[in-house]
Structures are given as structure tokens and as C-alpha cells.
Design a protein around this motif. Structure first.
Motif, short mmCIF file in Angstrom:
data_model
loop_
_atom_site.label_atom_id
_atom_site.label_comp_id
_atom_site.label_asym_id
_atom_site.label_seq_id
_atom_site.Cartn_x
_atom_site.Cartn_y
_atom_site.Cartn_z
N GLY A 37 30.13 28.42 39.46
CA GLY A 37 30.06 26.97 38.59
C GLY A 37 28.66 26.63 39.13
N ARG A 38 28.71 25.58 38.75
CA ARG A 38 27.71 25.09 38.98
C ARG A 38 26.60 23.79 40.54
N ARG A 39 28.42 24.45 41.70
CA ARG A 39 28.18 24.18 42.55
C ARG A 39 28.17 25.43 43.42
N GLY A 40 28.49 26.52 42.27
CA GLY A 40 28.24 27.74 43.82
C GLY A 40 29.68 27.34 45.06
N GLY A 41 29.71 28.00 45.73
CA GLY A 41 30.86 27.33 46.63
C GLY A 41 30.75 28.61 48.03
N LEU A 42 30.72 29.98 47.82
CA LEU A 42 30.67 30.59 48.82
C LEU A 42 29.53 30.91 49.30
N THR A 43 29.76 30.84 50.85
CA THR A 43 27.82 31.85 51.33
C THR A 43 27.39 32.24 50.31
N GLY A 44 25.51 32.16 50.64
CA GLY A 44 24.68 33.27 49.89
C GLY A 44 25.17 34.09 48.95
N SER A 45 26.18 33.25 48.11
CA SER A 45 26.81 33.47 47.20
C SER A 45 26.47 33.56 45.52
N SER A 46 25.05 33.52 45.44
CA SER A 46 24.09 33.31 43.87
C SER A 46 25.34 32.35 42.69
N GLY A 47 25.45 31.69 44.00
CA GLY A 47 26.45 30.69 42.69
C GLY A 47 28.09 30.70 42.41
N ILE A 48 28.32 32.07 42.95
CA ILE A 48 29.64 32.52 42.37
C ILE A 48 30.94 31.73 43.24
N SER A 49 32.16 31.27 43.29
CA SER A 49 32.25 29.79 43.64
C SER A 49 33.42 31.23 44.05
N GLY A 50 34.20 32.04 43.68
CA GLY A 50 35.40 32.78 43.27
C GLY A 50 34.94 33.52 42.64
N TYR A 51 36.67 34.33 42.74
CA TYR A 51 37.32 35.79 42.01
C TYR A 51 37.83 35.14 41.35
N VAL A 52 38.43 35.63 40.17
CA VAL A 52 39.46 35.40 38.69
C VAL A 52 40.28 36.82 38.90
N ALA A 53 41.49 37.06 38.18
CA ALA A 53 41.81 37.67 37.40
C ALA A 53 40.81 37.55 35.69
N PRO A 54 41.18 38.50 34.64
CA PRO A 54 39.85 38.39 33.65
C PRO A 54 41.39 37.87 32.88
N VAL A 55 40.53 36.86 31.27
CA VAL A 55 41.42 36.49 30.61
C VAL A 55 41.68 37.23 29.08
N PRO A 56 42.41 37.05 28.92
CA PRO A 56 42.73 38.11 27.50
C PRO A 56 41.46 36.93 26.88
N GLY A 57 40.81 38.06 25.68
CA GLY A 57 40.42 37.26 24.58
C GLY A 57 39.32 36.55 25.19
N ILE A 58 38.86 36.44 26.78
CA ILE A 58 37.17 35.78 26.11
C ILE A 58 36.38 37.14 27.49
N ASP A 59 35.83 37.68 27.47
CA ASP A 59 34.41 38.75 27.78
C ASP A 59 33.42 37.86 28.27
N PRO A 60 33.72 38.83 29.51
CA PRO A 60 33.02 38.12 30.45
C PRO A 60 31.86 38.79 30.25
N PHE A 61 30.54 37.62 30.87
CA PHE A 61 29.32 38.06 30.77
C PHE A 61 28.53 39.22 31.19
N PRO A 62 27.76 40.15 30.42
CA PRO A 62 27.22 41.45 31.51
C PRO A 62 26.77 40.69 32.69
N ALA A 63 26.68 41.75 33.91
CA ALA A 63 25.78 41.95 35.40
C ALA A 63 24.26 41.48 34.58
N GLY A 64 22.95 41.02 34.96
CA GLY A 64 21.49 41.35 35.00
C GLY A 64 21.23 40.06 34.38
#
Length: 330
Positions: free
Chosen positions: A34-61
Motif C-alpha cells: 500500500g502507499r502507507r505500508g503498515g507492518l514494521t520494517g515492511s518495505s511498504g507491505i500492509s499484509g498478505y492476501v490470497a491470489p486473485v484469479p486473473g490478476i498476476d502479481p508483480f514479480p520480485a525485484g
């Protein structure tokens, strides 16, 4: 100088709403940035979600950049596949072989352009690609040592089991038996100008450091700070450098020599008992002096300092702080 769009392909993220997605754990889920992050030392990560059918996640790196909000232009190289919220851009290097250190360098450069914008005024949605970047990577970037998780997580010594809490194995000790308990000093914010002295406040983050101020240090390294006021009551930290502690903090100065490892053990025990005190029932100087902490005993019924030190050295990540403890004492 060059610009972001000359080095990266600029995309606008998944534009998903985390509140409408199925939550997942860190092991099986997809990271959500997210644009606000959320988790301490999270690299902007707000949490973790289940995969969404039809929407590919962006790759690491790839690099995520917050385009608005209170963390405008916060930029991170993501270490795992991810989705994003609204107002998060994703930068993919045009040169697919760009080293990780170079990506981290560019992320830092982008973040340091935040002063050109305001959180709720001018945002970076249309201008991200035009932000100027150095057209040459400094030589020091490639020579930096970048720690790995595997290296940092190593234990310094053989792990030891925690002693069972049985009769005769542990005993309560009043803090004033082991430490001289001192109160921090009051100083107004107006008198706290920017400087280089660590200012320890009523915080549960960043080892209690809330500021660097132009104040003379009052307390020495090799001591513990304990918050006694506010919502962070009971958070205890080992201080490896001299500092100024505010009047919401009490300081524990060992009455006899204690290594960094021993003090870290005691700090953990103190923090474990913080639930006894609240904002309404403050851990005042007088109460802290008589507060007891339970410590393991040696054969003579004294605190088993040697065991405490060995136990702490056997914990994961102890190798990562070895240099700090070596600098501070035995």
C-alpha cells in the motif's frame, strides 16, 4: 542527469482494495503493498492476501513507489511477488540484468525527491517518470557489503534451552538490588534543537530513540532505559551509546559490571512484565525500584549471569549484534 523513465518502465499497480480481498498468511499469501505500508520494517507491505484469479502479481525485484499520502515517494525493492493498492507505481528496470544494489540505489534516490511534493497537494502520479536520477552509479554502491537474512540470522554460540521455572532455579530480585534506578530529565521541545545526541523518549520503536538533539549526554552506554509513562510503559532497551533520556523514561545503571548480553536478557524479562503497569498505574521511580524481576540462579543462589549471557548468544541473530556488544563491553 537522467530521468526515471529512461531507466525504468513505469506502470501503475494492481489498484486493488485489500479490505475486499481474502486475507492470507506470510507463507502462503501474496504480499500487498500500500502507499502507507503498515507492518514494521515492511518495505511498504500492509499484509498478505490470497491470489486473485486473473490478476498476476508483480514479480520480485521490481520497485514500488508511493504516489501520494503521508509516505509520498517511499520506494522499495520488493523481495517477493506482490499486488498493490491505488496510487502505487511499479518500476521495472529496462536493463533486466540491473544488479540489486543498483536498484536499491535508485530507490533511495527517488525517495529523496519527496521534498519536492506535498502529501495532500502535489502528488507524483503524472511526474514520477520525469524525476531526475544520476546517470552514473557511484563506485561505492557496487562495493558495499549487503547482509543476507541467512547471514544475519546466525547464532553466535550453541543454542541453550531456557531453564525450567522450578523451585530453586529462578528467584525474584528487586531492580534496586541490581541497578541504580535514575529518572530521565525534562526538556521542552523548544529547547531540543537538532544535533547528534540520542534522545530517548516514551517510544516502543527504534530502541527508544525519538530524536537526535543538541543536548549534552546525561547517561552512559551500557545501561537500560525503561519507559514508565504513556502507552509504551514497560518497553526496555539496551543503550550502546551515551544519550539523553527524557522524564518519561527511567534509567537502570548496573551496580556491578554486566555485559551487553546480560543486559539484553534483563531487558526482555522487564518487558515481559510490563502488563502490570498501565497509563493509569504508572511505573514511577519508587515503584520501579521495588519491582522484582525473576532471574535464573547459579549453584550459590545468585543470578546466573554466565548462563544468561550464553543463552542470549545462542539465540538467532545474535551474530548480527556481536560487534555492538563487543564495542560496549565484555
Amino acid at each position: 542527469m537522467t530521468i526515471v523513465s529512461d531507466i525504468f518502465n513505469v506502470e501503475y499497480g494492481s489498484k486493488l482494495d485489500m479490505n475486499k480481498m481474502e486475507a492470507a498468511n506470510k507463507i502462503s499469501g501474496i504480499a500487498f503493498v500500500g502507499r502507507r505500508g503498515g507492518l514494521t520494517g515492511s518495505s511498504g507491505i500492509s499484509g498478505y492476501v490470497a491470489p486473485v484469479p486473473g490478476i498476476d502479481p508483480f514479480p520480485a525485484g521490481t520497485i514500488t513507489v508511493a504516489l501520494g499520502g503521508s509516505r509520498l515517494l517511499s520506494s522499495y525493492v520488493q523481495q517477493r511477488a506482490f499486488y498493490t493498492a491505488q496510487n502505487v507505481a511499479v518500476l521495472s528496470p529496462i536493463d533486466k540484468k540491473m544488479p540489486l544494489k543498483h536498484r536499491l540505489f535508485y530507490a533511495m534516490c527517488i525517495k529523496h525527491n519527496a521534498f519536492r511534493y506535498t502529501a495532500f497537494g502535489r502528488e507524483a502520479n503524472r511526474t514520477l517518470g520525469t524525476i531526475q536520477l544520476p546517470n552514473k552509479i557511484p563506485s561505492w554502491v557496487s562495493t558495499l557489503h549487503m547482509p543476507t537474512h541467512e547471514g544475519l540470522s546466525q547464532a553466535l554460540a550453541k543454542p541453550l534451552p531456557l531453564k525450567a521455572v522450578t523451585k530453586g532455579a529462578w528467584r525474584d530480585f528487586a531492580l534496586e538490588e541490581l541497578f541504580e534506578v535514575k529518572k530521565g530529565r525534562r526538556v521542552t521541545k523548544a529547547d531540543r534543537l537538532p544535533g547528534s545526541t540520542r534522545f530517548i523518549g516514551a517510544s516502543e520503536k527504534n530502541n527508544g530513540i525519538t530524536d537526535l538533539a543538541s543536548l549534552d549526554p546525561v547517561f552512559p552506554a551500557g545501561t537500560l532505559t525503561v519507559v514508565y509513562n504513556g502507552n509504551s510503559v514497560g518497553n526496555a532497551f539496551y543503550q550502546d551509546s551515551e544519550y539523553f533520556a527524557c522524564d518519561d523514561v527511567n534509567v537502570l545503571v548496573p551496580r556491578s559490571p554486566m555485559s551487553c548480553w546480560i543486559l539484553l536478557f534483563v531487558a526482555a524479562v522487564i518487558k515481559h512484565g510490563r502488563s502490570r503497569f498501565t497509563y493509569g498505574y504508572k511505573w514511577t521511580l519508587a515503584r520501579m525500584r521495588t519491582t522484582t524481576v525473576s532471574l535464573p540462579l547459579d549453584a550459590k543462589g545468585n543470578p546466573d549471569w554466565e548462563y544468561m549471557e550464553s543463552f542470549m548468544k545462542g539465540l538467532p541473530f545474535s551474530a548480527a549484534i556481536h560487534s555492538v556488544c563487543t564495542k560496549a563491553g565484555p
